[in-house]
Design an enzyme around this catalytic site. Structure first.
Site, PDB file in Angstrom:
ATOM      1  NE  ARG A   1      -4.087  -1.842   2.142  1.00 14.66           N
ATOM      2  CZ  ARG A   1      -5.025  -1.998   1.222  1.00 14.66           C
ATOM      3  NH1 ARG A   1      -5.110  -1.136   0.228  1.00 14.66           N
ATOM      4  NH2 ARG A   1      -5.886  -2.994   1.291  1.00 14.66           N
TER       5      ARG A   1
ATOM      6  CG  HIS B   1      -0.747  -9.334   2.074  1.00 13.58           C
ATOM      7  ND1 HIS B   1      -0.789  -9.747   3.393  1.00 13.58           N
ATOM      8  CD2 HIS B   1      -1.543  -8.235   2.004  1.00 13.58           C
ATOM      9  CE1 HIS B   1      -1.590  -8.952   4.076  1.00 13.58           C
ATOM     10  NE2 HIS B   1      -2.055  -8.026   3.269  1.00 13.58           N
TER      11      HIS B   1
END
Length: 325
Positions: free
Chosen positions: A5, A65
């Site tokens: 992110r 991730h």
């Protein structure tokens, strides 16, 4: 490093760009499928490519991730690798509202593991054997099932056995089944599950020894911690993955052990403080409903506040120690 992110004004990506411009070798894995952050991720990926950084987008078919950073430096005594392995994203916005944990180390074996990981992620090599690192989708579920079964063996043998897991969600059927079996074998299990939980605690003959707590407070509980009593020789793990099918099967995730005994004690302290929360904790009942935890007239314990105070006091001690050096 990996970037899952990325905020539009990310200071980390700005620093990476400056490093590339100044001649440093920069490799960045940018995950383009990070929900809600796709636009910022694409923008920064292009900007980093323009200044000469090596930008990759992960393995086909899997969302990357894991949260890791490796800095390799030529120092007076040779090459040294600095490693950061984390449960949270390198994102300036979420870092202010999420609670996460990370390990910063220059241990040689961790450095070798991260080098192998980045070689894998950037397409240079096939998966190699790691010293410490565990990787999904290549055996992470099986590792945790093995840890749970080991606690079952200790319980049946009359040895200390306990499991404490702090996770975002618990919906993986295989893990839930193993936890039920462990409870029936006599293992005490405490689960701190912020969100979805498909396991039911307190069911007669199935999960009497399992407790599920959810903490809803100012900061989003985002760390993933696993403690296994292991017959008196505890093991502690941090990971980027919750116990969910998507994390085990469709994502690149990592788990890493906390080896240092002082750091293990620190993690155990964090878990025990959270399990004692009587201000913002919600206890799951056997029918799936939740009830608030209360202090029975005593001064309520708000775990996030207590951990904040603990961290502040430790920072003060560290600053004082630095001043004496």
């Amino acid at each position: 490093m990996t970037l899952y992110r990325v905020s539009p004004t990310s200071p980390i990506t700005q620093a990476l760009a400056r490093a590339a411009e100044s001649g440093k070798e920069v490799s960045v894995l940018v995950e383009l499928q990070a929900r809600f952050d796709e636009e910022a991720n694409i923008t920064w990926a292009r900007a980093l490519e323009e200044v000469g950084a090596h930008v990759v987008y992960g393995m086909v078919g899997y969302k990357t991730h894991c949260k890791v950073c490796l800095v390799v430096r030529q120092e007076a005594d040779g090459i040294r690798r600095y490693c950061h392995l984390a449960t949270g994203n390198y994102n300036v916005r979420t870092s202010g509202i999420y609670s996460d944990l990370g390990l910063f180390t220059c241990r040689k074996d961790f450095g070798e593991d991260l080098t192998e990981l980045f070689n894998l992620l950037t397409g240079y090599t096939r998966p190699q054997k790691f010293h410490h690192l565990l990787l999904a989708p290549m055996g992470l579920r099986e590792h945790f099932i093995g840890c749970i079964r080991r606690e079952v063996e200790h319980a049946r043998g009359g040895h200390p056995s306990r499991i404490i897991a702090k996770i975002n969600s618990l919906i993986d059927p295989a893990i839930i089944e193993e936890l039920y079996i462990a409870s029936q074998a006599g293992v005490d299990i405490d689960l701190i599950v912020r969100g979805m939980c498909s396991l039911r605690p307190g069911l007669s003959g199935t999960s009497e020894r399992i407790r599920v707590l959810s903490i809803v407070d100012r900061y989003l509980e985002h760390a993933r911690i696993f403690f296994f009593q292991n017959g008196g020789n505890p093991t502690c793990w941090l990971t980027s993955a919750a116990w969910m099918q998507r994390n085990f099967d469709r994502r690149i995730e990592i788990a890493f052990p906390i080896i240092d005994s002082q750091l293990q004690a620190k993690l155990r302290q964090i878990l025990e403080i959270q399990l004692g929360d009587t201000a913002k904790g919600w206890s799951m009942q056997s029918d799936g409903t939740y009830v608030r935890t209360y202090s029975d007239g005593l001064c309520p314990i708000r775990s996030q506040e207590k951990l904040y105070e603990l961290t502040q006091s430790e920072d003060g001690i560290s600053a004082a120690a630095r001043g004496r050096l």
